[in-house]
Design an enzyme around this catalytic site. Structure first.
Site, PDB file in Angstrom:
ATOM      1  N   THR A 182      -8.918  24.593  62.536  1.00  0.00           N
ATOM      2  CA  THR A 182      -9.977  23.610  62.794  1.00  0.00           C
ATOM      3  C   THR A 182      -9.588  22.664  63.920  1.00  0.00           C
ATOM      4  O   THR A 182     -10.452  22.176  64.655  1.00  0.00           O
ATOM      5  CB  THR A 182     -10.268  22.820  61.497  1.00  0.00           C
ATOM      6  OG1 THR A 182     -10.839  23.727  60.568  1.00  0.00           O
ATOM      7  CG2 THR A 182     -11.223  21.669  61.713  1.00  0.00           C
ATOM      8  N   SER A 230      -6.998  30.009  59.698  1.00  0.00           N
ATOM      9  CA  SER A 230      -5.781  30.325  58.935  1.00  0.00           C
ATOM     10  C   SER A 230      -6.051  30.967  57.577  1.00  0.00           C
ATOM     11  O   SER A 230      -5.132  31.449  56.931  1.00  0.00           O
ATOM     12  CB  SER A 230      -4.884  29.100  58.789  1.00  0.00           C
ATOM     13  OG  SER A 230      -5.312  28.265  57.744  1.00  0.00           O
ATOM     14  N   THR A 234      -5.507  24.234  58.428  1.00  0.00           N
ATOM     15  CA  THR A 234      -4.947  23.522  57.274  1.00  0.00           C
ATOM     16  C   THR A 234      -4.944  24.376  55.998  1.00  0.00           C
ATOM     17  O   THR A 234      -4.220  24.079  55.065  1.00  0.00           O
ATOM     18  CB  THR A 234      -5.735  22.228  56.993  1.00  0.00           C
ATOM     19  OG1 THR A 234      -7.090  22.559  56.680  1.00  0.00           O
ATOM     20  CG2 THR A 234      -5.671  21.271  58.161  1.00  0.00           C
ATOM     21  N   ASP A 235      -5.759  25.443  55.983  1.00  0.00           N
ATOM     22  CA  ASP A 235      -5.943  26.161  54.713  1.00  0.00           C
ATOM     23  C   ASP A 235      -4.693  26.877  54.211  1.00  0.00           C
ATOM     24  O   ASP A 235      -4.484  26.972  52.997  1.00  0.00           O
ATOM     25  CB  ASP A 235      -7.111  27.151  54.834  1.00  0.00           C
ATOM     26  CG  ASP A 235      -8.458  26.427  54.788  1.00  0.00           C
ATOM     27  OD1 ASP A 235      -8.487  25.255  54.369  1.00  0.00           O
ATOM     28  OD2 ASP A 235      -9.472  27.028  55.187  1.00  0.00           O
TER      29      ASP A 235
HETATM   30  C1  SIN Z   1      -8.212  26.964  58.998  1.00  0.00           C
HETATM   31  O1  SIN Z   1      -7.414  26.820  58.072  1.00  0.00           O
HETATM   32  O2  SIN Z   1      -7.959  27.616  60.023  1.00  0.00           O
HETATM   33  C2  SIN Z   1      -9.589  26.373  58.893  1.00  0.00           C
HETATM   34  C3  SIN Z   1      -9.607  25.110  58.135  1.00  0.00           C
HETATM   35  C4  SIN Z   1      -8.790  24.012  58.758  1.00  0.00           C
HETATM   36  O3  SIN Z   1      -8.024  24.175  59.690  1.00  0.00           O
HETATM   37  O4  SIN Z   1      -8.949  22.871  58.247  1.00  0.00           O
END
Ligand code: SIN
Length: 310
Positions: free
Chosen positions: A16, A62, A95-96
């Site tokens: 993200t 991710s 973040t995932d």
């Molecule tokens: C991801 O994990 O690539 C999408 C969600 C995020 O980064 O918050």
């Protein structure tokens, strides 16, 4: 004169933090992994003049993280961390699954220099984009004398690889280190340290088969009301090497699932017990038939078991 190790290498993997949306007020309907890591850095005025190198290792959401990308990322991190002119490495990441990547890199590399993962809960085009500040803080941490090990820097907090967990799907302050607490916070670019930096034994890159499709297959199953043994039996029949069970409470299991897991263990499949609880650890007892996952949550226990099986 600049000290010998002054360069920071920033490796991009997407997420993200590199996401964009046609509508600046849309915080959920965006596309992740659209901007390059070089573009992200150019948008941060506080970084002009810093000795930064950038490299795009991957460009993905991710949720789709793969062992092949981990393999490439670990090798690029190791390469740069071994350079005498490099003070630290930053990785931009979704973040995932950031916490899984953090644990994987800590267990494989256990670097004596800082290896800092960062990301964002809002895309780069959002009204309240958190990526630029997180990236600036991550670079500051990577440059900090004394910093070491794999850490995650998000929302002004520095979390250790073992403890960091994403605990909220939407809030900007979405990460926690649970009972352990954060290692430090970053305030106006200054680090305030609460406890020591992560240290552990490195497994070493040589332990990783160069072809990630040869890495052991470890899956996660969950104990829940109405659970049975069918999923475990199907996974064993498919040739799984290890199973992590997200158990209820203090590592308890539905009796039917437990019977299937004991059978799997007896047939040579390694089993680790973690807990579904969002915080805390399974407090093991000597009579436990299935070993506990040493305080790791299910997703990190899966990484740990895969590495142990190598
Ligand atoms: C991801 O994990 O690539 C999408 C969600 C995020 O980064 O918050």
């Amino acid at each position: 004169m600049q000290s010998k190790a002054s360069a920071i290498v920033v490796l991009g993997t997407g997420g993200t933090i590199a996401g964009t949306s046609a509508d600046a007020a849309d915080n959920v309907g965006y596309s992740a992994a659209q901007l390059s890591v070089a573009q992200l850095l150019r948008a941060i005025p506080g970084l002009s003049g810093a000795t930064l190198e950038v490299e795009q290792v991957a460009q993905l959401d991710s949720k789709d993280m793969s062992h092949a990308v981990w393999n490439a990322l670990a090798r690029r991190c190791a390469h740069h961390l071994a350079r005498p002119d490099v003070a630290g490495v930053v990785v931009t990441h979704g973040t995932d699954t950031l916490e899984e990547t953090a644990w994987f890199l800590q267990r494989v590399l256990a670097p004596t220099k800082p290896l800092v993962l960062t990301g964002a809960m809002r895309p780069a085009t959002a009204l309240q984009a958190d990526g630029p500040q997180n990236l600036l803080d991550a670079v500051r941490v990577a440059r900090s004398p004394g910093a070491r090990g794999v850490v995650a820097v998000l929302a002004g907090r520095v979390h250790g690889a073992r403890d960091v967990r994403k605990v909220h799907p939407y809030r900007i302050d979405a990460f926690s280190s649970g009972d352990a607490g954060a290692i430090a916070c970053v305030e106006e670019g200054e680090l305030r340290l609460f406890r020591s930096w992560p240290q552990s034994e490195a497994l070493g890159l040589d332990a990783l088969p160069a072809d990630a499709s040869a890495w052991p297959r470890v899956e996660i199953v969950m104990s829940h009301a109405g659970a049975g043994g069918t999923v475990v039996q199907a996974l064993c029949a498919a040739g799984v090497h290890g199973l992590v069970v997200a158990a209820t409470g203090n590592g308890t299991l539905h009796r039917e699932l437990e019977a299937a897991l004991l059978e799997a263990q007896a047939s040579g499949v390694r089993v680790l017990r973690s807990t579904r609880c969002g915080d805390g650890r399974v407090v093991a007892t000597p009579s436990d038939a299935l070993p506990a996952a040493d305080g790791l949550p299910p997703a990190k226990a899966r990484v740990e078991l895969m590495l142990q099986l190598l």
